[in-house]
Design an enzyme around this catalytic site. Structure first.
Site, mmCIF file in Angstrom:
data_model
loop_
_atom_site.group_PDB
_atom_site.id
_atom_site.type_symbol
_atom_site.label_atom_id
_atom_site.label_comp_id
_atom_site.label_asym_id
_atom_site.label_seq_id
_atom_site.Cartn_x
_atom_site.Cartn_y
_atom_site.Cartn_z
ATOM 1 N N GLU A 119 0.822 -1.212 0.000
ATOM 2 C CA GLU A 119 0.000 0.000 0.000
ATOM 3 C C GLU A 119 0.862 1.272 0.000
ATOM 4 O O GLU A 119 0.405 2.340 0.393
ATOM 5 C CB GLU A 119 -0.938 0.034 1.221
ATOM 6 N N HIS A 142 -2.609 2.059 8.449
ATOM 7 C CA HIS A 142 -3.752 1.314 7.906
ATOM 8 C C HIS A 142 -3.939 0.041 8.709
ATOM 9 O O HIS A 142 -2.967 -0.684 8.955
ATOM 10 C CB HIS A 142 -3.496 0.980 6.434
ATOM 11 N N HIS A 144 -7.078 -3.228 9.937
ATOM 12 C CA HIS A 144 -8.379 -3.849 9.654
ATOM 13 C C HIS A 144 -9.225 -3.830 10.926
ATOM 14 O O HIS A 144 -9.577 -4.887 11.466
ATOM 15 C CB HIS A 144 -8.174 -5.265 9.133
ATOM 16 N N GLU A 172 -17.095 11.812 23.349
ATOM 17 C CA GLU A 172 -15.836 12.482 23.016
ATOM 18 C C GLU A 172 -15.396 12.340 21.551
ATOM 19 O O GLU A 172 -14.390 12.924 21.155
ATOM 20 C CB GLU A 172 -14.743 12.028 23.985
ATOM 21 N N HIS A 213 -13.031 -3.392 4.143
ATOM 22 C CA HIS A 213 -11.589 -3.612 4.222
ATOM 23 C C HIS A 213 -10.985 -3.087 5.536
ATOM 24 O O HIS A 213 -10.435 -3.860 6.314
ATOM 25 C CB HIS A 213 -10.906 -2.977 3.000
HETATM 26 O O1 2HA Z 1 -1.889 -6.862 3.471
HETATM 27 O O2 2HA Z 1 -3.683 -4.619 4.714
HETATM 28 O O3 2HA Z 1 -4.393 -3.542 2.414
HETATM 29 C C1 2HA Z 1 -1.739 -5.584 3.927
HETATM 30 C C2 2HA Z 1 -2.999 -4.869 3.753
HETATM 31 C C3 2HA Z 1 -3.373 -4.468 2.402
HETATM 32 ZN ZN ZN Z 2 -5.573 -3.813 4.345
#
Ligand code: 2HA
Ligand code: ZN
Length: 277
Positions: A119, A142, A144, A172, A213
């Site tokens: 990414e 990033h 999940h 909050e 995602h």
């Molecule tokens: O594998 O989270 O979006 C890594 C990730 C791709």
């Molecule tokens: Zn991801």
């Protein structure tokens, strides 16, 4: 392993070890899910790393002239957050963007021959955008996050409606993210396209939701960025809890209560969401 024992002679490596461990313990970084990039000051890097010793150089598919000469520590592609703490030198790397913005030099890490996250486009484009908004910006994270992801199945994806619901879930939230959240359509991950569209949202928001995602967050420090994502995720968790509750919602925060909160905490809610009574 207790977090008390996470140690490394390089402070920014230790920060990456801690945050990846925390993300995994939260259950948001299954397998190789998630990625982080952390903009480092040149002096900070030079204190610990011989930056004249370039281990490898990699071409970039997307030029990032705005980031020329900048250093980042970045999680490796395919790497498991669970494992970073045991072997940071293989799972993380420190890179420098070339002067023409068309390549990166690896100056530390990726010792098993690996490379930065898949990414990287979304990270670099988001960094460029956040730096325009905030010269102290440093981190793109990033992950999940479970409930934030779940919420994208059952809530309208209009970002104003999504933001308002999150603000209503914990008192909050509005104070932590008055800039709301950006929401993009579903797009194939790892592509320049998802990078461009995420970065576009980063003009106005430090949080961008990727439907089905996960979540992208931006911030000045690791604590602030992790805390921002934690707060969004907590709100999403409350949403998922109350929506599966048979009794339904009996009361929530009103627009006026949220506006009172914004006034007291001196934050300006992103426009077009709350209406004064
Ligand atoms: O594998 O989270 O979006 C890594 C990730 C791709
Ligand atoms: Zn991801």
């Amino acid at each position: 392993m207790s977090l008390t024992y996470i140690q490394h002679k390089i402070p920014f490596v230790r920060e990456m070890m801690e945050v990846t461990r925390n993300l995994w313990e939260m259950g948001w970084g299954e397998r190789n899910g998630g990625n982080i990039s952390y903009l480092l000051a040149e002096e900070e890097v030079e204190t610990y790393i011989d930056v004249t010793n370039v281990k490898r150089s990699l071409a970039l598919e997307f030029p990032v002239v705005d980031l020329a000469g900048k250093y980042f520590i970045v999680s490796g592609t395919g790497k498991y957050f669970k494992n970073v703490v045991f072997n940071p030198e293989e799972n993380l790397g420190v890179i420098r963007v070339a002067k023409d913005g068309k390549a990166i030099d690896i100056v530390w890490g990726y010792e098993d021959g690996s490379r930065p996250t898949s990414e990287l486009a979304a990270h670099f484009m988001s960094h460029m955008e956040r730096l325009k908004q905030d010269p102290n910006h440093r981190i793109i994270l990033h992950t999940h996050a479970t409930n934030s992801l779940a919420m994208t199945f059952v809530h309208d994806l209009d970002e104003k409606l999504f933001t308002k619901t999150l603000w209503q879930m914990c008192t909050e939230c509005l104070v932590v993210f008055p800039d709301g959240v950006g929401v993009i359509p579903w797009i194939v991950p790892g592509t320049n396209k998802i990078g461009e569209i995420t970065a576009e949202k980063m003009k106005d928001h430090r949080v961008v939701i990727w439907p089905q995602h996960g979540i992208f967050g931006a911030g000045r420090t690791m604590d602030e960025t992790f805390g921002l994502i934690e707060t969004v995720e907590k709100a999403a968790q409350i949403y998922m809890l109350i929506n599966s509750h048979q009794g339904g919602i009996k009361q929530s925060l009103t627009d006026q209560e949220l506006l009172d909160l914004a006034e007291t905490f001196s934050v300006i809610p992103v426009a077009g969401i709350l209406e004064a009574k």
